[in-house]
Design a protein around this motif. Structure first.
Motif, PDB file in Angstrom:
ATOM      1  N   GLU A   1       0.828  -1.204   0.000  1.00  0.00           N
ATOM      2  CA  GLU A   1       0.000   0.000   0.000  1.00  0.00           C
ATOM      3  C   GLU A   1       0.865   1.258   0.000  1.00  0.00           C
ATOM      4  O   GLU A   1       0.536   2.248  -0.649  1.00  0.00           O
ATOM      5  CB  GLU A   1      -0.915   0.007   1.234  1.00  0.00           C
ATOM      6  N   ALA A   2       1.982   1.214   0.738  1.00  0.00           N
ATOM      7  CA  ALA A   2       2.881   2.374   0.783  1.00  0.00           C
ATOM      8  C   ALA A   2       3.475   2.637  -0.603  1.00  0.00           C
ATOM      9  O   ALA A   2       3.598   3.776  -1.036  1.00  0.00           O
ATOM     10  CB  ALA A   2       3.989   2.139   1.806  1.00  0.00           C
ATOM     11  N   VAL A   3       3.840   1.540  -1.303  1.00  0.00           N
ATOM     12  CA  VAL A   3       4.396   1.680  -2.655  1.00  0.00           C
ATOM     13  C   VAL A   3       3.330   2.215  -3.600  1.00  0.00           C
ATOM     14  O   VAL A   3       3.572   3.130  -4.388  1.00  0.00           O
ATOM     15  CB  VAL A   3       4.933   0.307  -3.152  1.00  0.00           C
ATOM     16  N   GLU A   4       2.126   1.677  -3.489  1.00  0.00           N
ATOM     17  CA  GLU A   4       1.025   2.109  -4.353  1.00  0.00           C
ATOM     18  C   GLU A   4       0.708   3.595  -4.142  1.00  0.00           C
ATOM     19  O   GLU A   4       0.405   4.309  -5.092  1.00  0.00           O
ATOM     20  CB  GLU A   4      -0.205   1.263  -4.030  1.00  0.00           C
ATOM     21  N   ALA A   5       0.825   4.046  -2.903  1.00  0.00           N
ATOM     22  CA  ALA A   5       0.519   5.449  -2.594  1.00  0.00           C
ATOM     23  C   ALA A   5       1.468   6.398  -3.318  1.00  0.00           C
ATOM     24  O   ALA A   5       1.153   7.559  -3.527  1.00  0.00           O
ATOM     25  CB  ALA A   5       0.581   5.673  -1.081  1.00  0.00           C
ATOM     26  N   LYS A   6       2.643   5.872  -3.709  1.00  0.00           N
ATOM     27  CA  LYS A   6       3.610   6.728  -4.412  1.00  0.00           C
ATOM     28  C   LYS A   6       3.468   6.634  -5.919  1.00  0.00           C
ATOM     29  O   LYS A   6       4.244   7.251  -6.663  1.00  0.00           O
ATOM     30  CB  LYS A   6       5.037   6.360  -3.991  1.00  0.00           C
ATOM     31  N   ASN A   7       2.501   5.849  -6.403  1.00  0.00           N
ATOM     32  CA  ASN A   7       2.173   5.771  -7.824  1.00  0.00           C
ATOM     33  C   ASN A   7       3.343   5.395  -8.732  1.00  0.00           C
ATOM     34  O   ASN A   7       3.346   5.777  -9.897  1.00  0.00           O
ATOM     35  CB  ASN A   7       1.626   7.120  -8.302  1.00  0.00           C
ATOM     36  N   GLY A   8       4.335   4.698  -8.209  1.00  0.00           N
ATOM     37  CA  GLY A   8       5.435   4.244  -9.062  1.00  0.00           C
ATOM     38  C   GLY A   8       6.413   5.327  -9.474  1.00  0.00           C
ATOM     39  O   GLY A   8       7.279   5.096 -10.310  1.00  0.00           O
ATOM     40  N   HIS A   9       6.263   6.540  -8.900  1.00  0.00           N
ATOM     41  CA  HIS A   9       7.153   7.631  -9.319  1.00  0.00           C
ATOM     42  C   HIS A   9       8.389   7.738  -8.427  1.00  0.00           C
ATOM     43  O   HIS A   9       8.705   8.805  -7.925  1.00  0.00           O
ATOM     44  CB  HIS A   9       6.396   8.961  -9.315  1.00  0.00           C
ATOM     45  N   THR A  10       9.087   6.649  -8.217  1.00  0.00           N
ATOM     46  CA  THR A  10      10.311   6.703  -7.425  1.00  0.00           C
ATOM     47  C   THR A  10      11.409   5.941  -8.159  1.00  0.00           C
ATOM     48  O   THR A  10      11.122   5.100  -9.015  1.00  0.00           O
ATOM     49  CB  THR A  10      10.128   6.034  -6.039  1.00  0.00           C
ATOM     50  N   ALA A  11      12.652   6.260  -7.817  1.00  0.00           N
ATOM     51  CA  ALA A  11      13.782   5.553  -8.427  1.00  0.00           C
ATOM     52  C   ALA A  11      13.690   4.066  -8.095  1.00  0.00           C
ATOM     53  O   ALA A  11      13.987   3.204  -8.937  1.00  0.00           O
ATOM     54  CB  ALA A  11      15.093   6.135  -7.902  1.00  0.00           C
ATOM     55  N   GLU A  12      13.230   3.777  -6.852  1.00  0.00           N
ATOM     56  CA  GLU A  12      13.120   2.382  -6.439  1.00  0.00           C
ATOM     57  C   GLU A  12      12.104   1.638  -7.316  1.00  0.00           C
ATOM     58  O   GLU A  12      12.352   0.507  -7.745  1.00  0.00           O
ATOM     59  CB  GLU A  12      12.694   2.307  -4.967  1.00  0.00           C
TER      60      GLU A  12
END
Lengths: 488, 246
Positions: A400-411
């Motif tokens: 859920e934490a990853v989803e909250a960032k909508n995939g817009h991270t280097a990770e």
């Protein structure tokens, strides 16, 4: 979902977990205090839990009761309201911290008092009640010994059961000597750090409060729906003083604390003391049902607190966390908590249970590093008396934490790229070859030492072996494929 | 019995010797091992770091690659646990009915190496010889995930010449935790320091376990401290004979 501010101070706004933990790890005294305290409780818990032949059956029963009650929570809460009302109490409903604080403040004001005594309670910590009362000109005195230490030190709790676990007795002696006089009866001259002397100083200091207080505020460990009985479990007897001496008693209780009947309660009264303090039975179990003329408080108010719990209930994986009975067994077995202490979690709910409860109460985007504050080692799940699968919920909240960032991270980009490589034996083989060449170029005498960039955290304290010249799949192709081909 | 080796992407890349050891032990016991080349990764890193959709193609690949084998043997407790516990979950949440069925078919046949030896083959003495002082670290996924219990120790006790010594605080995590060791490197290092102290106190020459990831972590910490203790997958001990390691 409500903004975190209306949810109170569950989240205390400290730095992200990795940064807070890094600071905490530098405190060698804190680590020594924690190691001693957690290992002592851990051993006691194991000893008393292993005495019961039906320990696993009790855990299963507890999990089943909590699950069933949560499924019909609306029914049991209405039943509890009716029972409490019939017994002479008054029930209030608070959807969030702000509403609960307002209700309690108005109830205290109506008595005309400006002081309350408090029983140790996580729910009132969660909503920041003391701070709210102080703004309204009402002083709340904590009467649990450890909460008193926290309050005198203008400190924050770092453990659910033992809020002052980060303090050793010398620090407590110094605090008592310096601060007690500002709050009431001062500590005696020449106070030593002997536990008996410290307890005596606290007893004298608190006795004055018990004998003068007209209003008490408590939390609740359980409430029995069909009789309207509220239950507080404690060790010191200070809670019993608060529950019996004042005229008015106000209890703030999370809605998940309701159990249907006394026979359900029985299961938890076996599990809770063994899991929390490592005792067969806790010294004081107080139960009360509304009001009784000439016996205890003449007015009783029960404030039922939601504050994110209904949202949690809507999550089919995360809802199991509402089964928590706040025993702290998971904190005491957690290798991360043992090193960082509770403050690093930035919440009144620290440790493994805090890492799965806090993000759900305030929204995972507001506590995004907490679900990652674990190695998923599973010690918490084994220790939990209500079998909350904490690693499962941690992994769920990570998604859920990853989803909250909508995939817009280097990770996220790196993970997607890794996913593509790993879904192709051909690309994997190419990556292995590159890793082998690159790794071997970096290595000296077979090991890779310190590295810059994102790997510096890893490589600061660990060597990495140089990758082998050929991967297993290459070895197999060279040495075995023909042989296998002949067989088939 | 058709036995497939699931080497795992990590062992494939970093510790091919562990795969050769598994093959050697199983062949010594009279079995034939196949290595399906289409295999890659179980998706554990993606799953545990929160990237579930990215793990789904890996779950599908795993189910496809290992369909039709009687046993899928892997020298990794954590990857075995990932397949058994989380592949059905991912298939249910993201996959279609066909994938769910494929996963349901393959998952009961996935075995961690020591579990396969003791529970499926019924062997505890694999004819190994390893005259060294050895300590065993039960990794979290062996201990609390797969509940391997004493199985690895039973296998090790049967090794000729071995001097097996208890590891203090054996059941506490070494602090690896996959991406935890990078995201929370300081906390991880504090846990590692205590684990390494425990290993050094045993005066063992070799530390073994059922997961090379944890071993690389502990071994990396020991190496940085200048220790000569060797971290070694227990399959490599079980593969060793009087003639030496294969």
């Amino acid at each position: 979902m409500n903004a975190p501010s209306s949810r109170g101070v569950v989240w205390l706004g400290s730095p992200a977990f990795p940064d807070a933990a890094r600071e905490a790890l530098k405190d060698t005294r804190l680590r020594a205090n924690l190691k001693r305290a957690t290992s002592t409780i851990r051993d006691k818990r194991l000893a008393v839990a292993s005495e019961l032949d039906d320990w696993e059956a009790l855990r299963d029963a507890a999990a089943a009761i909590k699950k069933c009650t949560a499924r019909h929570l609306d029914h049991y809460l209405v039943e509890l309201e009716a029972s409490v009302t019939a017994a002479g109490g008054t029930v209030h409903w608070a959807c969030d911290a702000a509403e609960a604080n307002r209700i309690v403040t108005e109830l205290v004001r109506a008595t005309g008092e400006s002081e309350v005594v408090k029983i140790k309670s996580m729910a009132t910590q969660e909503i920041g009640l003391n701070e709210h009362l102080a703004e309204a000109g009402i002083t709340a005195y904590e009467t649990d010994l450890a909460e008193l230490i926290v309050q005198l030190g203008d400190d924050r709790p770092s453990h659910i059961l033992v809020p002052a676990i980060h303090r050793n007795r010398t620090e407590v002696r110094d605090l008592f000597a310096a601060e007690m006089g500002h709050w009431g009866q001062p500590a005696p001259e020449g106070l030593t750090d002997e536990p008996a002397d410290l307890a005596e100083a606290a007893r004298r200091h608190l006795r004055e409060k018990f004998l003068t207080a007209k209003v008490a505020v408590s939390g609740a460990n359980f409430a029995v729906a069909d009789t309207g009985t509220v239950v507080v479990v404690e060790s010191e007897g200070n809670g019993r003083m608060c529950l019996t001496l004042p005229d008015t008693l106000i209890t703030v209780m999370g809605i998940e604390k309701v159990v249907p009947t006394w026979s359900d309660l029985e299961v938890f009264l076996q599990l809770l003391p063994r899991s929390s303090t490592g005792e067969r039975m806790n010294p004081y179990t107080s139960t009360w049902t509304g009001t009784t003329e000439g016996d205890g408080p003449s007015a009783f108010h029960l404030v039922l607190l939601d504050n994110g719990r209904t949202d949690t209930l809507a999550d089919t994986v995360g809802r199991q966390v509402l089964g928590c009975i706040r025993c702290s067994a998971c904190l005491n077995v957690c290798p991360v908590f043992e090193r960082t202490g509770g403050h690093a979690y930035g919440s009144v709910y620290p440790g493994p249970i805090g890492a799965v409860l806090t993000p759900q109460l305030i929204g995972v985007e507001n506590a995004a590093t907490l679900p990652f504050a674990s190695t998923l080692c599973g010690a918490c799940y084994d220790a939990c008396p209500v079998k909350i699968n904490i690693p499962e919920v941690l992994a769920h909240l990570r998604a859920e934490a990853v989803e909250a960032k909508n995939g817009h991270t280097a990770e996220a980009l790196a993970m997607r790229a890794a996913g593509k490589v790993l879904d192709s034996p051909r690309l994997l083989a190419a990556a292995q070859k590159a890793a082998s060449l690159g790794g071997r170029a970096l290595a000296r005498r077979g090991t890779i030492g310190r590295l810059p960039g994102p790997m510096h955290g890893w490589s600061d304290t660990r060597d990495t072996p140089a990758p082998p010249a050929e991967s297993f799949r290459t070895w197999w192709r060279k040495n075995r494929e023909n042989k296998e081909g002949e067989q088939s | 019995m058709r036995i497939a080796l699931f080497i795992t992407c990590f062992n494939d890349t970093m510790f091919p010797g562990t795969g050769r050891a598994v093959v050697s032990v199983l062949e010594r016991l009279g079995h034939t091992v196949e290595f399906p080349q289409e295999q890659t990764c179980c998706g554990q890193m993606h799953f545990n770091t929160g990237y579930r959709p990215d793990a789904v193609p890996l779950v599908a690949r795993f189910a496809r690659t290992f369909a039709g084998y009687d046993a899928v043997v892997t020298p990794s407790a954590s990857c075995a646990g990932m397949a058994r516990e989380n592949h059905p979950l991912l298939a249910a949440d993201y996959g279609h009915a066909q994938l769910q069925q494929q996963v349901a078919d393959v998952v009961p046949r996935v075995h961690e190496f020591t579990e396969f030896l003791t529970d499926v083959l019924g062997v505890t003495d694999v004819g190994a010889s390893f005259p060294h002082r050895v300590s065993y670290h039960p990794t979290c996924h062996s201990l609390r995930g797969l509940r391997l219990g004493d199985r690895p120790l039973e296998l090790l006790r049967a090794v000729k010449g071995i001097d097996l010594v208890d590891l203090p605080d054996a059941d506490s995590c070494c602090g690896f935790g996959g991406t935890f060791a990078v995201k929370n490197a300081d906390t991880s290092a504090a846990m590692l320091a205590d684990k390494a102290d425990g290993v050094l106190s045993t005066r063992a020459e070799v530390l073994c376990a059922a997961d090379n990831s944890c071993l690389m972590h502990i071994g990396g910490g020991l190496s940085r401290r200048g220790s000569s203790v060797r971290a070694m997958h227990l399959a490599e001990i079980l593969a060793a004979t009087e003639g030496g390691t294969p």
